[in-house]
Design a protein around this motif. Structure first.
Motif, PDB file in Angstrom:
ATOM      1  N   ASN A 212       0.850  -1.184   0.000  1.00  0.00           N
ATOM      2  CA  ASN A 212       0.000   0.000   0.000  1.00  0.00           C
ATOM      3  C   ASN A 212       0.891   1.241   0.000  1.00  0.00           C
ATOM      4  N   PRO A 213       1.028   1.918  -1.134  1.00  0.00           N
ATOM      5  CA  PRO A 213       1.985   3.041  -1.230  1.00  0.00           C
ATOM      6  C   PRO A 213       1.473   4.312  -0.567  1.00  0.00           C
ATOM      7  N   LYS A 214       1.209   4.241   0.721  1.00  0.00           N
ATOM      8  CA  LYS A 214       0.723   5.397   1.471  1.00  0.00           C
ATOM      9  C   LYS A 214       1.392   5.411   2.840  1.00  0.00           C
ATOM     10  N   GLY A 215       1.315   6.554   3.526  1.00  0.00           N
ATOM     11  CA  GLY A 215       1.835   6.640   4.883  1.00  0.00           C
ATOM     12  C   GLY A 215       3.174   7.335   4.958  1.00  0.00           C
ATOM     13  N   ASN A 216       3.584   7.618   6.196  1.00  0.00           N
ATOM     14  CA  ASN A 216       4.824   8.363   6.419  1.00  0.00           C
ATOM     15  C   ASN A 216       6.061   7.587   5.986  1.00  0.00           C
ATOM     16  N   ALA A 217       6.034   6.259   6.170  1.00  0.00           N
ATOM     17  CA  ALA A 217       7.189   5.457   5.766  1.00  0.00           C
ATOM     18  C   ALA A 217       7.401   5.544   4.256  1.00  0.00           C
ATOM     19  N   VAL A 218       6.312   5.524   3.513  1.00  0.00           N
ATOM     20  CA  VAL A 218       6.418   5.620   2.061  1.00  0.00           C
ATOM     21  C   VAL A 218       6.900   7.015   1.656  1.00  0.00           C
ATOM     22  N   THR A 219       6.419   8.036   2.371  1.00  0.00           N
ATOM     23  CA  THR A 219       6.878   9.399   2.103  1.00  0.00           C
ATOM     24  C   THR A 219       8.387   9.508   2.303  1.00  0.00           C
ATOM     25  N   THR A 220       8.875   8.895   3.379  1.00  0.00           N
ATOM     26  CA  THR A 220      10.316   8.884   3.644  1.00  0.00           C
ATOM     27  C   THR A 220      11.063   8.147   2.547  1.00  0.00           C
ATOM     28  N   LEU A 221      10.509   7.021   2.107  1.00  0.00           N
ATOM     29  CA  LEU A 221      11.125   6.246   1.021  1.00  0.00           C
ATOM     30  C   LEU A 221      11.222   7.085  -0.250  1.00  0.00           C
ATOM     31  N   ILE A 222      10.161   7.795  -0.566  1.00  0.00           N
ATOM     32  CA  ILE A 222      10.152   8.628  -1.769  1.00  0.00           C
ATOM     33  C   ILE A 222      11.230   9.708  -1.685  1.00  0.00           C
ATOM     34  N   ASN A 223      11.361  10.320  -0.508  1.00  0.00           N
ATOM     35  CA  ASN A 223      12.396  11.339  -0.329  1.00  0.00           C
ATOM     36  C   ASN A 223      13.786  10.755  -0.547  1.00  0.00           C
ATOM     37  N   GLY A 224      14.009   9.561   0.015  1.00  0.00           N
ATOM     38  CA  GLY A 224      15.303   8.901  -0.153  1.00  0.00           C
ATOM     39  C   GLY A 224      15.577   8.541  -1.599  1.00  0.00           C
ATOM     40  N   LYS A 240      10.885  12.188  -9.893  1.00  0.00           N
ATOM     41  CA  LYS A 240       9.495  12.181  -9.429  1.00  0.00           C
ATOM     42  C   LYS A 240       8.592  11.449 -10.413  1.00  0.00           C
ATOM     43  N   LYS A 241       8.807  11.667 -11.702  1.00  0.00           N
ATOM     44  CA  LYS A 241       7.976  10.990 -12.700  1.00  0.00           C
ATOM     45  C   LYS A 241       8.136   9.475 -12.621  1.00  0.00           C
ATOM     46  N   ILE A 242       9.368   9.008 -12.473  1.00  0.00           N
ATOM     47  CA  ILE A 242       9.605   7.564 -12.383  1.00  0.00           C
ATOM     48  C   ILE A 242       8.952   6.991 -11.122  1.00  0.00           C
ATOM     49  N   ILE A 243       9.076   7.709 -10.007  1.00  0.00           N
ATOM     50  CA  ILE A 243       8.449   7.243  -8.758  1.00  0.00           C
ATOM     51  C   ILE A 243       6.933   7.247  -8.872  1.00  0.00           C
ATOM     52  N   ASP A 244       6.377   8.333  -9.428  1.00  0.00           N
ATOM     53  CA  ASP A 244       4.915   8.423  -9.586  1.00  0.00           C
ATOM     54  C   ASP A 244       4.392   7.306 -10.486  1.00  0.00           C
ATOM     55  N   ASP A 245       5.143   7.008 -11.557  1.00  0.00           N
ATOM     56  CA  ASP A 245       4.727   5.915 -12.450  1.00  0.00           C
ATOM     57  C   ASP A 245       4.703   4.585 -11.710  1.00  0.00           C
ATOM     58  N   LYS A 246       5.704   4.360 -10.846  1.00  0.00           N
ATOM     59  CA  LYS A 246       5.756   3.125 -10.085  1.00  0.00           C
ATOM     60  C   LYS A 246       4.580   3.029  -9.114  1.00  0.00           C
ATOM     61  N   ILE A 247       4.297   4.133  -8.420  1.00  0.00           N
ATOM     62  CA  ILE A 247       3.179   4.139  -7.471  1.00  0.00           C
ATOM     63  C   ILE A 247       1.856   3.880  -8.197  1.00  0.00           C
ATOM     64  N   TRP A 248       1.713   4.509  -9.366  1.00  0.00           N
ATOM     65  CA  TRP A 248       0.485   4.291 -10.143  1.00  0.00           C
ATOM     66  C   TRP A 248       0.356   2.822 -10.557  1.00  0.00           C
ATOM     67  N   LYS A 249       1.463   2.236 -11.013  1.00  0.00           N
ATOM     68  CA  LYS A 249       1.430   0.825 -11.410  1.00  0.00           C
ATOM     69  C   LYS A 249       1.103  -0.078 -10.221  1.00  0.00           C
ATOM     70  N   GLN A 251      -0.609   0.770  -7.524  1.00  0.00           N
ATOM     71  CA  GLN A 251      -2.024   0.944  -7.202  1.00  0.00           C
ATOM     72  C   GLN A 251      -2.905   0.205  -8.203  1.00  0.00           C
ATOM     73  N   GLU A 252      -2.534   0.283  -9.479  1.00  0.00           N
ATOM     74  CA  GLU A 252      -3.288  -0.440 -10.495  1.00  0.00           C
ATOM     75  C   GLU A 252      -3.204  -1.951 -10.268  1.00  0.00           C
ATOM     76  N   TYR A 253      -2.027  -2.393  -9.879  1.00  0.00           N
ATOM     77  CA  TYR A 253      -1.839  -3.813  -9.580  1.00  0.00           C
ATOM     78  C   TYR A 253      -2.734  -4.227  -8.411  1.00  0.00           C
ATOM     79  N   ASN A 254      -2.695  -3.441  -7.343  1.00  0.00           N
ATOM     80  CA  ASN A 254      -3.523  -3.755  -6.171  1.00  0.00           C
ATOM     81  C   ASN A 254      -5.005  -3.760  -6.534  1.00  0.00           C
ATOM     82  N   ASN A 255      -5.417  -2.761  -7.314  1.00  0.00           N
ATOM     83  CA  ASN A 255      -6.815  -2.702  -7.736  1.00  0.00           C
ATOM     84  C   ASN A 255      -7.177  -3.911  -8.588  1.00  0.00           C
ATOM     85  N   GLY A 256      -6.226  -4.332  -9.420  1.00  0.00           N
ATOM     86  CA  GLY A 256      -6.463  -5.510 -10.253  1.00  0.00           C
ATOM     87  C   GLY A 256      -6.621  -6.775  -9.427  1.00  0.00           C
ATOM     88  N   ILE A 257      -5.782  -6.924  -8.406  1.00  0.00           N
ATOM     89  CA  ILE A 257      -5.890  -8.086  -7.512  1.00  0.00           C
ATOM     90  C   ILE A 257      -7.248  -8.099  -6.820  1.00  0.00           C
TER      91      ILE A 257
END
Length: 507
Positions: A212-224, A240-249, A251-257
């Motif tokens: 689940n790409p949400k929460g403070n830990a994920v925010t820290t990961l994105i910064n790193g 940022k674009k590469i990270i956003d694309d990964k998060i979108w994929k 989320q799409e994967y999770n929604n697909g599951i």
């Protein structure tokens, strides 16, 4: 939601080719060395394909979806990889063609090893799309190639990061030196993909255990990761674009599951085991959701192993589903399964009786209704004692010829229905029809009037029934009175004859 990626091993595809018109290599020895080094590493699995033909390369990579592709065999001085034709002779693939293939599999292939002679040109072509590619500068001996593989897989780390792959590469070169070959350890070369390609791979590795790409830990990961991208030479916007694309994929994967699970569970409420048509439907859904066979296998194993799939309630629900689809024979089969699991299941007997009734097997329906009433236990929302009396009365009424005994039993059941549920106005209407069949017109009229008073929706047929009964009694004044009432109430006098049928009890 459980993250299915986390439970999958990292896959290595070992493709080997030793054409008969080339010098013979010890490819089996290299493969066994790789297997030996990976045997104690639970994070990896390996699949091999020997005597590889050009078409095999594409099929194996696309179907197996490996994280590492390892080519072993021969290479030409022009940088072409040698595979086998249908006769076992050498057939080459140019660097550009193989690179085009890897352009399509960047989502999962993170490293390519070309353990052949003269592989540097091929490796550079592939590195346009793959983060790490390992090749050779020139001709390399069989022993050196085997030693390199042995050392590389000894140090291989499952994170497949740039640093871990570089470490594995270095150990492969050291393994060549340890065998006493001080010249050939310089022949393997590691070629890095572009900063964008390598950073995308780092992002994939970083998010591999995140469901689940949400929460403070994920925010820290994105910064790193953003800082890592800068070190690789990317701008903040590019990272940022590469990270956003990964998060979108992700989320799409999770929604697909979630969507696949929801549909699978819905089908299992209708049938079990799954039919061929359902598997076909699910395969189309899988394709539309871009889920892999491994994803679907994990979902199926999790859901189909649930012991509740085979309990009485699940079989009952499947019966309801098939009944709603008017598949009464299959519904009967499922209700029978429910009864096998729980022979005190009144609702299952009642619903099975309803299916028999829909099939006009009224005697069988009556047997099931009677069993449900006698047990009077384990009812469901759609079935209860009142409705079962009502439905059994309907079955008694429908038996032809309509003998007095069955009509009286129907009357008994509908009266019992009203004792349990006084607001069941359909029972009053049905009682009116049954009394009319028995030529007890006064009782019939009282039942019709009661149904009318309680707001029975089919007013036209009630007025028709009342007028018909008074006609049988020869009461002209009443006929005129009720005809006037009908005209004033409904203004449908012309429709009365068309709508009324003496056999149309409410089911």
């Amino acid at each position: 939601m459980e993250n299915l990626i986390e439970k999958q091993n990292l896959r290595i595809l070992f493709l080997a080719s030793d054409p008969s018109n080339e010098s013979r290599l010890h490819l089996g020895k290299e493969l066994q060395s790789v297997r030996d080094k990976l045997s104690a590493n639970v994070h990896f699995e390996i699949k091999d394909h020997l005597a590889t033909k050009p078409n095999d390369v594409m099929n194996e990579i696309m179907n197996y979806k490996p994280q590492i592709v390892h080519f072993s065999g021969h290479g030409s001085s022009e940088g072409e990889l040698c595979f086998e034709d249908e006769y076992g002779k050498s057939k080459t693939i140019p660097p550009e063609a193989l690179a085009s293939l890897f352009n399509l599999v960047t989502d999962y292939v993170k490293c390519v090893i070309v353990n052949t002679c003269y592989a540097e040109r091929q490796s550079k072509a592939i590195a346009q799309f793959i983060p790490i590619v390992i090749g050779t500068k020139s001709e390399i001996s069989d022993d050196a190639a085997i030693n390199f593989s042995s050392g590389f897989y000894t140090a291989l780390n499952p994170d497949l990061s740039t640093e871990s792959l570089k470490k594995a590469f270095n150990l492969g070169c050291i393994a060549i030196q340890f065998d006493g070959n001080l010249e050939e350890h310089l022949k393997p070369v590691i070629i890095y993909g572009s900063p964008g390609v390598r950073f995308a791979s780092e992002v994939d590795s970083a998010f591999s255990l995140i469901s689940n790409p949400k929460g403070n830990a994920v925010t820290t990961l994105i910064n790193g990761l953003t800082l890592t991208g800068r070190k690789m030479g990317l701008t903040e916007a590019e990272a940022k674009k590469i990270i956003d694309d990964k998060i979108w994929k992700l989320q799409e994967y999770n929604n697909g599951i979630i969507e696949y699970e929801k549909n699978l569970k819905a089908i299992l409420r209708d049938e079990f085991p799954l039919s061929d048509s359902s598997f076909t439907a699910l395969s189309y859904l899988q394709s539309g959701l871009n889920l892999t066979n491994e994803d679907v296998k994990a979902i199926n194993e999790k859901i189909l192993s649930d012991p509740n799939l085979d309990n009485a309630n699940s079989w009952y629900n499947r019966g309801l589903g098939q009944s709603q689809l008017q598949n009464y024979e299959l519904a009967i089969e499922y209700y029978s399964k429910a009864i096998e699991k729980n022979n005190d299941y009144s609702a299952a007997f009642s619903e099975r009786g309803l299916c028999h009734s829909k099939n006009e097997n009224y005697e069988l329906a009556i047997e099931d209704y009677s069993q449900a009433i006698e047990i009077n236990n384990n009812w469901e929302i759609s079935s209860n004692l009142s409705t079962t009396y009502f439905d059994r009365g309907f079955s008694y009424y429908q038996i032809n010829p309509k003998i007095d005994e069955n009509l009286n039993k129907a009357i008994e059941d509908w009266n019992q229905t009203l004792e349990l549920n006084p607001n069941e106005n359909s029972a009053h209407y049905n009682l009116g029809l049954a009394h009319e069949k028995l030529k007890d017109f006064d009782k019939a009229i009282k039942c019709f009037v009661k149904a009318l008073e309680q707001g029975y929706s089919r007013k036209a047929v009630i007025y028709s029934g009342i007028i018909k009964c008074y006609s049988q009694l020869g009461e002209t004044k009443k006929i005129q009175e009720w005809t006037k009432k009908a005209k004033n109430d409904l203004n449908l006098l012309d429709d009365l004859k068309e709508e009324y049928s003496g056999n149309n009890v409410e089911s």
